[in-house]
Scaffold this active site. Structure first.
Site, PDB file in Angstrom:
ATOM      1  N   PHE A 138       0.861  -1.188   0.000  1.00 61.31           N
ATOM      2  CA  PHE A 138       0.000   0.000   0.000  1.00 61.31           C
ATOM      3  C   PHE A 138       0.890   1.229   0.000  1.00 61.31           C
ATOM      4  O   PHE A 138       1.715   1.406   0.895  1.00 61.31           O
ATOM      5  CB  PHE A 138      -0.927   0.036   1.219  1.00 61.31           C
ATOM      6  CG  PHE A 138      -1.843   1.238   1.186  1.00 61.31           C
ATOM      7  CD1 PHE A 138      -2.988   1.230   0.407  1.00 61.31           C
ATOM      8  CD2 PHE A 138      -1.531   2.392   1.895  1.00 61.31           C
ATOM      9  CE1 PHE A 138      -3.819   2.350   0.335  1.00 61.31           C
ATOM     10  CE2 PHE A 138      -2.354   3.515   1.832  1.00 61.31           C
ATOM     11  CZ  PHE A 138      -3.500   3.491   1.053  1.00 61.31           C
ATOM     12  N   ASP A 222       9.324   2.902   1.103  1.00 62.57           N
ATOM     13  CA  ASP A 222       8.164   3.591   1.659  1.00 62.57           C
ATOM     14  C   ASP A 222       8.194   3.379   3.167  1.00 62.57           C
ATOM     15  O   ASP A 222       7.807   2.334   3.685  1.00 62.57           O
ATOM     16  CB  ASP A 222       6.870   3.015   1.056  1.00 62.57           C
ATOM     17  CG  ASP A 222       5.628   3.714   1.611  1.00 62.57           C
ATOM     18  OD1 ASP A 222       5.736   4.376   2.662  1.00 62.57           O
ATOM     19  OD2 ASP A 222       4.554   3.574   0.998  1.00 62.57           O
ATOM     20  N   LYS A 251       3.145  10.511   7.894  1.00 65.94           N
ATOM     21  CA  LYS A 251       2.544  10.066   9.157  1.00 65.94           C
ATOM     22  C   LYS A 251       3.137  10.756  10.394  1.00 65.94           C
ATOM     23  O   LYS A 251       2.786  11.876  10.688  1.00 65.94           O
ATOM     24  CB  LYS A 251       2.649   8.553   9.244  1.00 65.94           C
ATOM     25  CG  LYS A 251       1.682   7.877   8.248  1.00 65.94           C
ATOM     26  CD  LYS A 251       1.161   6.586   8.778  1.00 65.94           C
ATOM     27  CE  LYS A 251       0.267   5.838   7.812  1.00 65.94           C
ATOM     28  NZ  LYS A 251      -1.140   6.024   8.091  1.00 65.94           N
TER      29      LYS A 251
HETATM   30  C1  LIG Z   1       3.089   2.550   3.792  1.00 63.61           C
HETATM   31  C2  LIG Z   1       2.166   3.667   3.415  1.00 63.61           C
HETATM   32  N1  LIG Z   1       2.406   4.375   2.294  1.00 63.61           N
HETATM   33  C3  LIG Z   1       1.618   5.381   1.930  1.00 63.61           C
HETATM   34  C4  LIG Z   1       0.521   5.762   2.680  1.00 63.61           C
HETATM   35  C5  LIG Z   1      -0.332   6.903   2.250  1.00 63.61           C
HETATM   36  O1  LIG Z   1      -0.145   7.984   3.115  1.00 63.61           O
HETATM   37  P1  LIG Z   1      -1.247   9.142   3.201  1.00 63.61           P
HETATM   38  O2  LIG Z   1      -2.489   8.528   3.731  1.00 63.61           O
HETATM   39  O3  LIG Z   1      -0.640  10.172   4.118  1.00 63.61           O
HETATM   40  O4  LIG Z   1      -1.430   9.684   1.829  1.00 63.61           O
HETATM   41  C6  LIG Z   1       0.227   5.050   3.849  1.00 63.61           C
HETATM   42  C7  LIG Z   1      -0.973   5.367   4.646  1.00 63.61           C
HETATM   43  O5  LIG Z   1      -1.507   4.545   5.343  1.00 63.61           O
HETATM   44  C8  LIG Z   1       1.071   3.981   4.223  1.00 63.61           C
HETATM   45  O6  LIG Z   1       0.838   3.274   5.339  1.00 63.61           O
END
Ligand SMILES: Cc1ncc(COP(=O)(O)O)c(C=O)c1O
Length: 404
Positions: A138, A222, A251
């Site tokens: 994700f 990520d 986050k």
């Molecule tokens: C690993 C990861 N990447 C990207 C995102 C996306 O971040 P945002 O919700 O701040 O756009 C999240 C959100 O849960 C995430 O956990």
């Protein structure tokens, strides 16, 4: 249309007014302090979700309150025609903490998905046609981030997306089979949070670093969920002894104030040229001032070590419950997934709320815990009591043969 809206009918108002992107909210939260939040009926909850791994210093932390107030009274936003002291200070701190150092560069965004968008653009700028990502990953909801998200259900309504992305199982053999000199980048999460706290296999990141380097491809991590101390090191790759070409953060970075960042290392830091990317709010003085203050507090209070220690304490506590519904604990530091032996995640979530405890269910057989990094013995003891009670409630319903 509702002509008359009852002020305290927050559920009805939410249902009528908000776009249907999320399910019905669990509670209406009105304030927080430390690891605790209060709902609009005055009930108190231990918050082990923390805005989904965001409120690293908990709620209403004096450092955050002071930084927001000070910066709001100074300058909030200047646009990227101008530099501001907080963005430069944060960039310097991030380059130090990530190890990117003097050869690295930072791009500031406003969210995780935007940090990943910048990473996808880096990959495109290599001129190579293929991007590798992992199944069950994700990376966010904007179209570029969705293009590298390994969840077919999320992607399907928005296809066609960015072409050239391939999804691999999380094994070194799959990566060896797929990588070549036409690969621009491999994008991975060190622990897949949204998929249910699924760590990569031991040795995967090391092998990924070797293979991407051998083929001249970028390794983009990520660390939006795993970063900022959550797993017991500042960034999860540091626990693996590798250095990526770029790392996406968001986050917890500003403790709850929206911010994202892509930190690029070495040659990857030179890929984006003037005019190729940007954001009106990205790098604004308010968010960067708060992020710099949050990171300074994490360093001062050694909350990275606390995350490592409290994570182990929590894992031992959960396993010591020796409960039939608990099959094991995955994850590292304060990013833990409790494996359930039955698909009762949402029943357990409801039972936990009844005990004044907020947890999260990324999948029906897993409870995710991502509490603030400030938690100590008192919060862990409170969690233990409340979670044990919730387990008993669900078990009792199962034993009665009813729908729990
Ligand atoms: C690993 C990861 N990447 C990207 C995102 C996306 O971040 P945002 O919700 O701040 O756009 C999240 C959100 O849960 C995430 O956990």
């Amino acid at each position: 249309m509702n002509d008359v809206i009852v002020p305290e009918d927050w559920r009805g108002q939410y249902a009528d007014r908000m776009m249907r992107t999320f399910g019905p909210p669990l509670l209406e939260l009105v304030r927080g302090e430390g690891a605790w939040v209060w709902d609009s009926e005055g009930r108190r909850y231990l918050d082990f979700l923390a805005g989904i791994a965001v409120n690293v210093l908990g709620h209403a932390h004096p450092v955050v309150v002071e930084a927001v107030s000070r910066q709001a009274a100074t300058i909030i936003q200047a646009s990227n025609y101008f530099a501001t002291p907080p963005q430069l200070a944060l960039a310097e701190r991030l380059l130090r903490l990530t190890g990117a150092g003097a050869n690295g560069r930072v791009y500031f965004a406003n969210s995780g998905t935007e940090a990943i968008e910048a990473g996808v653009k880096l990959a495109k700028l290599t001129g190579r046609p293929r991007i590798l990502a992992l199944e069950k990953s994700f990376h966010g909801r904007t179209l570029g981030a969705l293009s590298v998200t390994g969840n077919p259900g999320l992607r399907a309504p928005f296809e066609p997306l960015v072409p050239g992305v391939e999804f691999l199982p999380s094994t070194v053999a799959a990566l060896e089979g797929a990588i070549g000199d036409d690969v621009a980048a491999l994008i991975v999460e060190p622990i897949k949070g949204e998929a249910g706290v699924l760590p990569l296999p031991d040795g995967y990141l090391g092998a990924a670093r070797e293979l991407t380097a051998k083929h001249g491809a970028l390794l983009i991590l990520d660390e939006i969920q795993t970063g900022v101390g959550r797993t017991g090191s500042w960034f999860a790759y540091q626990g693996e002894g590798i250095v990526p070409d770029a790392v996406a953060l968001a986050k917890g970075l500003a403790g709850g104030v929206p911010i994202g960042a892509l930190v690029a290392f070495g040659e990857a830091a030179e890929l984006l040229r003037p005019g190729q990317h940007g954001s009106t709010f990205g790098g604004n003085a308010l968010a960067t001032a708060v992020a710099d203050a949050v990171l300074a507090e994490i360093e001062r209070a050694d909350l990275v070590a606390n995350a490592a220690r409290r994570g182990e304490q929590l894992r031992e506590l959960i396993l010591s419950m020796d409960h039939d519904l608990v099959g094991g604990v995955r994850g590292r530091g304060l990013m833990l997934g409790i494996e359930l032996t039955a698909e009762v995640g949402h029943d357990l979530l409801t039972a936990a709320l009844g005990q004044g405890l907020i947890v999260n269910v990324p999948r029906e057989d897993t409870i995710r815990l991502v509490p603030p990094l400030i938690i100590g013995d008192a919060e862990i003891a409170e969690f233990g009591e409340r979670f044990r009670e919730a387990l008993s409630t669900v078990e009792a319903v199962i034993e009665m043969g009813g729908d729990s």
